[in-house]
Design a protein around this motif. Structure first.
Motif, short mmCIF file in Angstrom:
data_model
loop_
_atom_site.label_atom_id
_atom_site.label_comp_id
_atom_site.label_asym_id
_atom_site.label_seq_id
_atom_site.Cartn_x
_atom_site.Cartn_y
_atom_site.Cartn_z
N PRO A 230 0.84 -1.26 0.09
CA PRO A 230 -0.05 0.03 -0.01
C PRO A 230 0.74 1.18 0.19
O PRO A 230 0.42 2.10 -0.48
N ALA A 231 1.97 1.28 0.76
CA ALA A 231 2.90 2.58 0.79
C ALA A 231 3.22 2.67 -0.76
O ALA A 231 3.45 3.89 -0.94
N SER A 232 3.94 1.66 -1.40
CA SER A 232 4.39 2.10 -2.65
C SER A 232 3.27 2.54 -3.74
O SER A 232 3.44 3.35 -4.50
N SER A 233 1.98 2.22 -3.32
CA SER A 233 1.07 2.52 -4.48
C SER A 233 0.62 4.06 -4.28
O SER A 233 -0.05 4.60 -5.17
N ASN B 62 2.74 3.07 -15.14
CA ASN B 62 2.38 2.05 -16.17
C ASN B 62 2.65 2.76 -17.69
O ASN B 62 1.84 2.62 -18.60
N GLY B 63 3.60 3.16 -17.80
CA GLY B 63 3.98 3.73 -19.06
C GLY B 63 3.66 4.88 -19.63
O GLY B 63 3.61 5.40 -20.64
N ALA C 222 7.27 6.58 -21.00
CA ALA C 222 6.50 7.95 -20.91
C ALA C 222 7.21 9.14 -21.31
O ALA C 222 8.22 9.39 -21.08
N LYS C 223 6.47 9.95 -22.25
CA LYS C 223 7.34 11.27 -22.59
C LYS C 223 6.29 12.41 -21.65
O LYS C 223 5.30 12.73 -21.80
N LEU C 224 7.16 12.83 -21.02
CA LEU C 224 6.68 14.04 -19.93
C LEU C 224 6.70 15.27 -20.94
O LEU C 224 7.58 15.48 -21.61
N GLU C 225 5.81 16.04 -20.41
CA GLU C 225 5.51 17.36 -21.06
C GLU C 225 6.40 18.50 -20.38
O GLU C 225 6.71 18.39 -19.26
N GLU D 90 17.48 -1.53 -17.44
CA GLU D 90 16.37 -2.22 -17.89
C GLU D 90 15.14 -1.51 -18.05
O GLU D 90 14.85 -0.64 -17.10
N LYS D 91 14.28 -1.42 -19.04
CA LYS D 91 13.03 -0.68 -19.26
C LYS D 91 12.26 -1.11 -18.03
O LYS D 91 12.14 -2.05 -17.61
N ARG D 92 11.30 -0.17 -17.57
CA ARG D 92 10.41 -0.30 -16.76
C ARG D 92 9.39 0.61 -16.87
O ARG D 92 9.37 1.85 -17.02
#
Length: 358
Positions: free
Chosen positions: A56-59, A67-68, A101-104, A198-200
């Motif tokens: 729960p703490a990590s969530s 999730n990409g 994920a491409k951050l704005e 490694e990709k995550r």
């Protein structure tokens, strides 16, 4: 105190602040100070153990990518300088390569109401980013006394959203802060290439409180322009090397050339230096003509298929036929190298072998 070996190798001293959670792989590259309390370490591990097991703490942890998908934005100042803009683009590029994920990238005035529900990577120091100035005024972060080219990585809050300051008092410091952050995500920067982690799909916003300053004023490399493997460098080769130097927090480039090469003009008693009897045009007048063999690829017996051009010389010097042409093109190339190095906050020193000057 824990001292990252990577910081020692890059000539940087580290002042740990709030504790940070990093991967076990990263912890393998640390030195444990003998003065630390073993009992305290055992107690700390025992305290963290249930937290590390708790899902729960990590969530609920602040994220950069989830999730990409982008879970953060990159905030630059309204009047961000070209280096800060470049740094923001580098963070965007490497985070996308890591997570998909491409951050704005948004300016400070665009941030108002736009970052709701997202974390923020705040790029720059108080001189160029209004968000950092506001954080300084609220005493969330302190840039006072930070050495030249030093930088800060500090977890703060921006408009109620979790944020990480990535910046220094100068442009070099901000650039170094970004590459430090990327290393903490798993990237390894070498002089010849990047090693990607490694990709995550999920990348957490690190909780950091780091103030890092250079241990050495000059950090860099020396390049001799007296061997074919170096005199063949194109401008693009130079740029790639300078880019990697910046990622490794180097700020010093020394280039050695001999007087028989087309870069330095001088004269003695009215007679200007001449290259034709000392250097060969097939090398772009960059290498000695005596007892060195041919500088034409067609004369090679092994490996000629790996060469793109007919001469063993830089692409910019392939067509020179006279010393005057060589001087013009070689000096243009060197000026372009120096100009590009400046964009990566690298100073260039030109060295000469004085014993070969008549």
């Amino acid at each position: 105190m824990w001292i990252p070996l990577q910081r020692l190798a890059s000539g940087l001293s580290v002042f740990p602040g709030a504790e940070r959670k990093e991967s076990a792989k990263a912890e393998a590259f640390r030195i444990f100070h003998p003065g630390a309390s073993l009992c305290g370490l055992i107690a700390l591990c025992g305290f963290l153990s249930p937290l590390l097991k708790s899902s729960p703490a990590s969530s609920t942890r602040a994220m950069i990518a989830s999730n990409g998908q982008p879970a953060a934005e990159i905030g630059v100042g309204d009047s961000a300088n070209p280096t800060d803009q470049f740094v923001a683009a580098e963070l965007q590029k490497y985070i996308e390569a890591l997570s998909g994920a491409k951050l704005e990238i948004v300016s400070a005035h665009e941030m108002s109401g736009k970052a709701k529900g997202k974390s923020v990577l705040v790029v720059g120091g108080p001189a160029y980013n209004e968000l950092v100035r506001q954080a300084v005024s609220r005493r969330q972060v302190n840039f006072e006394g930070l050495k030249t080219e030093g930088y800060i990585l500090r977890h703060i809050s921006v408009e109620g959203q979790p944020a990480l300051v990535v910046g220094g008092n100068d442009e070099a410091g901000t650039m170094y802060a970004a590459y430090d952050l990327l290393e903490r995500m798993g990237y390894v920067f070498l002089l010849t290439k990047d090693i990607l982690p490694e990709k995550r799909a999920d990348v957490a916003l690190p909780t950091l409180d780091e103030r890092v300053e250079p241990a050495f004023r000059r950090r860099g490399i020396h390049i001799d322009n007296c061997y074919p493997n170096q005199t063949m460098w194109s401008l693009e080769d130079w740029k790639k090397t300078l880019d990697q130097m910046a990622k490794m927090r180097m700020n010093y480039l020394q280039v050695l050339r001999f007087p028989n090469t087309p870069w330095l003009t001088y004269e003695y008693r009215g007679e200007k230096n001449f290259l034709g009897d000392a250097s060969t045009k097939e090398s772009g007048y960059m290498l000695w003509s005596a007892e060195q063999g041919s500088y034409l690829v067609k004369d090679m017996t092994v490996g000629r298929e790996h060469f793109k051009y007919p001469r063993i010389a830089a692409p910019e010097l392939q067509d020179v036929e006279t010393p005057d042409q060589a001087f013009q093109k070689s000096q243009d190339l060197l000026r372009a190298v120096i100009a590009y190095a400046k964009t990566r906050k690298i100073k260039t020193w030109l060295a000469l072998d004085p014993v070969s000057v008549p």
